[in-house]
Design an enzyme around this catalytic site. Sequence first.
Site, PDB file in Angstrom:
ATOM      1  N   CYS A 173     -36.683  17.744 -17.204  1.00 38.48           N
ATOM      2  CA  CYS A 173     -37.335  18.857 -17.678  1.00 38.48           C
ATOM      3  C   CYS A 173     -37.429  19.240 -18.986  1.00 38.48           C
ATOM      4  CB  CYS A 173     -37.036  20.000 -16.607  1.00 38.48           C
ATOM      5  SG  CYS A 173     -35.271  20.736 -17.218  1.00 38.48           S
ATOM      6  N   LYS A 230       1.493  -6.201  -0.312  1.00 34.20           N
ATOM      7  CA  LYS A 230       1.728  -4.838  -0.253  1.00 34.20           C
ATOM      8  C   LYS A 230       0.454  -4.254   0.438  1.00 34.20           C
ATOM      9  CE  LYS A 230       2.739  -1.044  -3.707  1.00 34.20           C
ATOM     10  NZ  LYS A 230       2.142  -0.375  -3.124  1.00 34.20           N
ATOM     11  N   CYS A 257     -35.458  22.914 -12.810  1.00 35.05           N
ATOM     12  CA  CYS A 257     -35.383  21.327 -13.021  1.00 35.05           C
ATOM     13  C   CYS A 257     -35.554  20.732 -11.768  1.00 35.05           C
ATOM     14  CB  CYS A 257     -33.915  21.060 -13.680  1.00 35.05           C
ATOM     15  SG  CYS A 257     -33.718  19.494 -13.998  1.00 35.05           S
TER      16      CYS A 257
HETATM   17  S1  IVH Z   1       8.554  -1.301   1.390  1.00 32.69           S
HETATM   18  C1  IVH Z   1      12.131   1.674  -0.088  1.00 32.69           C
HETATM   19  N1  IVH Z   1       6.939  -3.188   1.683  1.00 32.69           N
HETATM   20  O1  IVH Z   1       4.054   0.883  -0.911  1.00 32.69           O
HETATM   21  C2  IVH Z   1      10.864   0.801  -0.244  1.00 32.69           C
HETATM   22  N2  IVH Z   1       6.222  -0.915   1.100  1.00 32.69           N
HETATM   23  O2  IVH Z   1       5.058   2.104  -3.617  1.00 32.69           O
HETATM   24  C3  IVH Z   1       9.983   0.745   1.219  1.00 32.69           C
HETATM   25  N3  IVH Z   1       3.861  -0.698   0.862  1.00 32.69           N
HETATM   26  O3  IVH Z   1       5.699   3.645   0.012  1.00 32.69           O
HETATM   27  C4  IVH Z   1       8.864   0.365   1.251  1.00 32.69           C
HETATM   28  N4  IVH Z   1       3.137  -2.819   1.851  1.00 32.69           N
HETATM   29  O4  IVH Z   1       3.453   2.755   1.378  1.00 32.69           O
HETATM   30  C5  IVH Z   1       7.126  -1.827   1.424  1.00 32.69           C
HETATM   31  N5  IVH Z   1       5.364  -4.810   2.433  1.00 32.69           N
HETATM   32  C6  IVH Z   1       5.626  -3.447   2.158  1.00 32.69           C
HETATM   33  C7  IVH Z   1       4.552  -2.699   1.661  1.00 32.69           C
HETATM   34  C8  IVH Z   1       4.948  -1.340   1.325  1.00 32.69           C
HETATM   35  C9  IVH Z   1       2.623  -1.411   1.471  1.00 32.69           C
HETATM   36  C10 IVH Z   1       3.637   0.748   0.528  1.00 32.69           C
HETATM   37  C11 IVH Z   1       4.362   1.924   1.067  1.00 32.69           C
HETATM   38  C12 IVH Z   1       5.327   2.259   0.036  1.00 32.69           C
HETATM   39  C13 IVH Z   1       4.671   1.907  -1.340  1.00 32.69           C
HETATM   40  C14 IVH Z   1       5.714   1.722  -2.434  1.00 32.69           C
END
Ligand code: IVH
Length: 667
Positions: free
Chosen positions: A409, A115, A430
Site C-alpha cells: 500500500c 535419541k 492495506c
Molecule cells: S535416557 C537419565 N535414552 O532425551 C537419562 N533418553 O535429554 C534418561 N531421549 O529426557 C534418558 N531417546 O526424553 C534416553 N534412547 C534414549 C532417548 C532419550 C530420547 C530423550 C529423553 C530425555 C532426553 C535427554
Amino acid sequence: MEKNEAKILIDKLRVELTYHNHKYYVLAQPEIADYDYDMKMKELQKLEADYPEFYDANSPSLRVGSDRNEEFLQVKHKYDMLSLSNTYNEEELRDFDKRVQKLLNDTTTYVCELKFDGTAIGLTYENGNFVRGVTRGDGVFGDDVSANVRTIKSIPLTLSGNDYPSEFEIRGEIFLPHKVFEQINKQKIAEGDAPMANPRNAAAGTLKMQNSSLVAKRGLDCYLYYMLGENLPSDSHYENLQLAKKWGFKISEHAKKADNIDKVIEYIEYWDKERRNLPYDIDGIVIKVDSLSLQKQLGFTSKSPRWAISYKFKAERVSTKLLSVDYQVGRTGAITPVANLEPVFLAGTTVKRASLHNADQIELLGLKINDQVYVEKGGEIIPKIVGVDEALRDASAQDINYITECPECGTSLVRVEGEAKHYCPNEFGCPPQIKGKIQHFISRKAMNIDGLGEETIDLLFSKGLIKDIAGLYDLKKEQLTPLERMGEKSAENIIKGIEASKNVPFEKVLYALGIRFVGETVAKKLASAFGSLEKLKNATFEELVDVEEIGDRIAQSVIQYFQSEVGKDLVEKLTQIGLQFEMAEDNIPKSNILEGKSFVISGVFEKYSRDELKDLINNNGGKNTGSLSAKTDFLLAGDKMGPAKLEKAQKLGLKIISEDEFLEMIG
Ligand code: IVH
C-alpha cells in the site's frame, strides 16, 4: 570481560533461556533450534562458572525445563527425571569416555541408542499392570497423563510373562511417526487451521490434550529406553531392555552394544546418514554405560547422569545462491523478508525460499544478493539461512536495501522500539491486512461462516464487492452467482451462513474483531469479565488489567482499538447489523455477593473444576486474578497446590479458604 559486562550478559541469557524454556516445555511452541538453545545454555554455564559471585538458585542453568500443566494431577517422580548433557562433536565424546574411564579406573561397555525426538514419559507398573504415566514436568513433579497414555496402542497395559519385577518404572519417548504427522497437518490445513511445526511439538501437544478420546485418534507411538526399580532382573541395561521387549514393550531394535568409544563413533556416523530413512525423527544418539552397578558408581550431577551422554546431530545444511529478497505483509501488518534461492535439495524436499525473519537478521548475517548462502532445516517447516560463504562473494554481489515503504500500500513502515519486525501501520487500508481481518472474522474459531473460505474472500475483495468486515452483511446472492466456480447453491449457502453468524455468541464476536493480542482465550476472559461490548468499550486501563491474564499490552491494545475511528465505526455498523455484543443470559453474574473481592485459585478440587469455580466467582461479582499479590483477598486452595504459592500467600497474610468454605460464602 569486565565484571559488570558479564553480569549484563548473564542476566540477558537467563531471561532468554527462561523464555525459551517456557515456549518449549509449557507451550510446546519452540522458537529457536535446539542447537541454538544449547549454545546459549553453554554460554551461560561458562559465565556462571567464571563469575560465581552471580550465583542464582533460580537460574535456568540449574534446572531441567518444565512442562507442568496445572490442569493435570501433579505427581512426584519416585526417581527424579533428569535430562542428558549434550555433545556436538567427537572430541567432546572422547572427553566423556575419558571421564568415565578415569572415574571407574577401567574401560567399559557402552550401549548406543537412537535419541528419539518426542516427549519423555515415565510409566509405572505394579504386578504386571500399568498404573500411571507421568510427563517429565520440572524433573521432580510431572503431569499425570495416564488417561492419554492408555490410548497409545504400543504401550502395554498388562505385561506378558512372569519374570518382571513386582514394581518398576520404565521411561521412554512418546512420538509421532512421519506418516501420522503428515496426515494430521493435511487435515489441519483443510480445516483452515495452522499446521504444526514438527512431529515433536505435535506429540507433546497431543499428550497434553484434556480429551483423551481425541488423543486416541492421533496415532501416538512410544519407544521405551530406560528401566528403574529396586529389583531389576539384570545388571545389564541392554539385557533389561531385551527382557522388557519380551514383556510387551516397544524397544528399538537399533540399540547396540559398543566395547569402546571408536565403535560408538562408528554407530553415530552410520546413523547420521541412515536416520533419513527412519519413519520417525531422531535428533541424536544416546550413549549409556551398560552395567547398572557401574552406573551407580558414576552417579549423577545435579542435572544429568555421569553414566550417559547424548550426541546431537547437526541440522542438515546445504549451500545455494541467494537470488532476491521479497517482502511479505502479514495479517497484522508485520513485514517478513523472504529469500528467493536457487532451488536446492535439502532433507527430503526442494527448497526455493527461506525466511529471513527481519531486518536485523539480514544485517547479522551480512547478506548480499548473489551471495552463496548456507541453508538449514531446523525445527521449523520453513528452512532458514544460517550463514554466508564470503570467500565465494564476487563482483555481482549487491547490497540488500531493506524496504521503507509497504510493498502493498506504499505506507511508510514503522518499527516499534524493542520489536524486531517492521510494521505497515495502515491497519485498515492495506489490502492484505484488510483481507486478513475478514479472513480471520469468518474463520472456524471466530464467526465460523459456512461456505466462505480464504479464496472466496480474495475474490470478493479483488472485485470490490467487500471493503471491510461489515461489507459481508451487505452481500446479495445476485452478486455472488456470477463469480467463477460459484453455483446457485453455494451462493445461497454463503448468504445463509452470513445470516446465521448473527447468532454467534459475544466472546466469539469479540475474538473475530481481530483486535491485536486478543486471541480466543483473552476474548473469553474479557467477555465474561465485562459481560457486554458497551462495558468493555468503556473499561479503563486499570479495570482491564485487573482481569486474570490481561496484561498491560493487551489492555492498551483494547483501549486503542475502541478509541480508533475505524474501530468505533466498525463496531457501530456491526451493532446495527445485529451481531451479539452481550453475553448470553446464562453467563451474567447471578449475585454481587463477592463484589470487590479478588481470588486466586490453585490446586485440584473435589466438587468443581477450576474453570467452574472461576465461573462461580465471576457470576457472583468477584474477580479472578492469575497471581498472588497484596491486592488479592482470598486464595482458594485445593489439593496438590504448589508449596511456593502457599508460602507466598502466608507471607502476604492472605485469607486461605477451602472449596467448601468458598461454596458457603456464595451460599
Ligand atoms: S535416557 C537419565 N535414552 O532425551 C537419562 N533418553 O535429554 C534418561 N531421549 O529426557 C534418558 N531417546 O526424553 C534416553 N534412547 C534414549 C532417548 C532419550 C530420547 C530423550 C529423553 C530425555 C532426553 C535427554
